[in-house]
Motif scaffolding. Sequence first.
Motif, PDB file in Angstrom:
ATOM      1  N   UNK A   1       0.805  -1.195   0.000  1.00 39.73           N
ATOM      2  CA  UNK A   1       0.000   0.000   0.000  1.00 39.73           C
ATOM      3  C   UNK A   1       0.856   1.270   0.000  1.00 39.73           C
ATOM      4  N   UNK A   2       2.065   1.196   0.514  1.00 40.02           N
ATOM      5  CA  UNK A   2       2.951   2.359   0.477  1.00 40.02           C
ATOM      6  C   UNK A   2       3.247   2.715  -0.973  1.00 40.02           C
ATOM      7  N   UNK A   3       3.427   1.709  -1.804  1.00 42.47           N
ATOM      8  CA  UNK A   3       3.677   1.961  -3.225  1.00 42.47           C
ATOM      9  C   UNK A   3       2.499   2.702  -3.848  1.00 42.47           C
ATOM     10  N   UNK A   4       1.296   2.355  -3.453  1.00 42.70           N
ATOM     11  CA  UNK A   4       0.106   3.031  -3.962  1.00 42.70           C
ATOM     12  C   UNK A   4       0.111   4.502  -3.547  1.00 42.70           C
ATOM     13  N   UNK A   5       0.492   4.779  -2.320  1.00 43.07           N
ATOM     14  CA  UNK A   5       0.565   6.164  -1.836  1.00 43.07           C
ATOM     15  C   UNK A   5       1.595   6.960  -2.637  1.00 43.07           C
ATOM     16  N   UNK A   6       2.727   6.343  -2.919  1.00 45.18           N
ATOM     17  CA  UNK A   6       3.776   7.020  -3.701  1.00 45.18           C
ATOM     18  C   UNK A   6       3.286   7.280  -5.122  1.00 45.18           C
ATOM     19  N   UNK A   7       2.597   6.295  -5.703  1.00 40.34           N
ATOM     20  CA  UNK A   7       2.065   6.477  -7.055  1.00 40.34           C
ATOM     21  C   UNK A   7       1.079   7.641  -7.112  1.00 40.34           C
ATOM     22  N   UNK A   8       0.181   7.722  -6.148  1.00 44.49           N
ATOM     23  CA  UNK A   8      -0.794   8.812  -6.130  1.00 44.49           C
ATOM     24  C   UNK A   8      -0.099  10.151  -5.950  1.00 44.49           C
ATOM     25  N   UNK A   9       0.904  10.198  -5.101  1.00 50.55           N
ATOM     26  CA  UNK A   9       1.640  11.448  -4.897  1.00 50.55           C
ATOM     27  C   UNK A   9       2.336  11.871  -6.188  1.00 50.55           C
ATOM     28  N   UNK A  10       2.921  10.923  -6.892  1.00 52.01           N
ATOM     29  CA  UNK A  10       3.593  11.238  -8.154  1.00 52.01           C
ATOM     30  C   UNK A  10       2.599  11.693  -9.216  1.00 52.01           C
ATOM     31  N   UNK A  11       1.414  11.095  -9.233  1.00 53.57           N
ATOM     32  CA  UNK A  11       0.381  11.528 -10.176  1.00 53.57           C
ATOM     33  C   UNK A  11       0.010  12.987  -9.905  1.00 53.57           C
ATOM     34  N   UNK A  12      -0.158  13.319  -8.635  1.00 54.01           N
ATOM     35  CA  UNK A  12      -0.485  14.709  -8.282  1.00 54.01           C
ATOM     36  C   UNK A  12       0.633  15.658  -8.696  1.00 54.01           C
ATOM     37  N   UNK A  14       2.727  15.182 -11.176  1.00 49.59           N
ATOM     38  CA  UNK A  14       2.726  15.270 -12.636  1.00 49.59           C
ATOM     39  C   UNK A  14       1.651  16.243 -13.116  1.00 49.59           C
ATOM     40  N   UNK A  15       0.565  16.340 -12.379  1.00 51.47           N
ATOM     41  CA  UNK A  15      -0.489  17.290 -12.726  1.00 51.47           C
ATOM     42  C   UNK A  15      -0.085  18.725 -12.391  1.00 51.47           C
ATOM     43  N   UNK A  53       1.931  15.731   2.683  1.00 49.35           N
ATOM     44  CA  UNK A  53       0.664  15.873   3.406  1.00 49.35           C
ATOM     45  C   UNK A  53      -0.476  16.239   2.465  1.00 49.35           C
ATOM     46  N   UNK A  54      -0.210  17.082   1.494  1.00 49.50           N
ATOM     47  CA  UNK A  54      -1.236  17.485   0.533  1.00 49.50           C
ATOM     48  C   UNK A  54      -1.656  16.299  -0.332  1.00 49.50           C
ATOM     49  N   UNK A  55      -0.715  15.472  -0.727  1.00 48.46           N
ATOM     50  CA  UNK A  55      -1.052  14.279  -1.515  1.00 48.46           C
ATOM     51  C   UNK A  55      -1.954  13.346  -0.711  1.00 48.46           C
ATOM     52  N   UNK A  56      -1.660  13.191   0.562  1.00 48.46           N
ATOM     53  CA  UNK A  56      -2.513  12.355   1.417  1.00 48.46           C
ATOM     54  C   UNK A  56      -3.889  12.989   1.602  1.00 48.46           C
ATOM     55  N   UNK A  57      -3.930  14.317   1.689  1.00 47.48           N
ATOM     56  CA  UNK A  57      -5.215  15.000   1.854  1.00 47.48           C
ATOM     57  C   UNK A  57      -6.065  14.858   0.592  1.00 47.48           C
ATOM     58  N   UNK A  58      -5.444  15.005  -0.576  1.00 46.86           N
ATOM     59  CA  UNK A  58      -6.187  14.913  -1.828  1.00 46.86           C
ATOM     60  C   UNK A  58      -6.700  13.511  -2.103  1.00 46.86           C
TER      61      UNK A  58
END
Length: 73
Positions: A1-12, A14-15, A53-58
Amino acid sequence: MVASAIEWALVELMKNPDEMRHILEELAAVISLDRLIQKSNLEKLPYLKCAEKEALRLDLHIPLLLHETAEES
């Protein structure tokens, strides 16, 4: 699940290329881009910490998944 968190943060990131650039500038200034980040460096990287923190919030589902995984272990 940590990998999933990193992926979402990287997606944010990239945007938001301006935010990514700001993080890279902070990393280059504090520890240089050719070294690994050590735990002791995190105190010197406030913008990176805010971005995390913002990636986790989003993406609110990430902390819930991490908590669920921790309970199963």
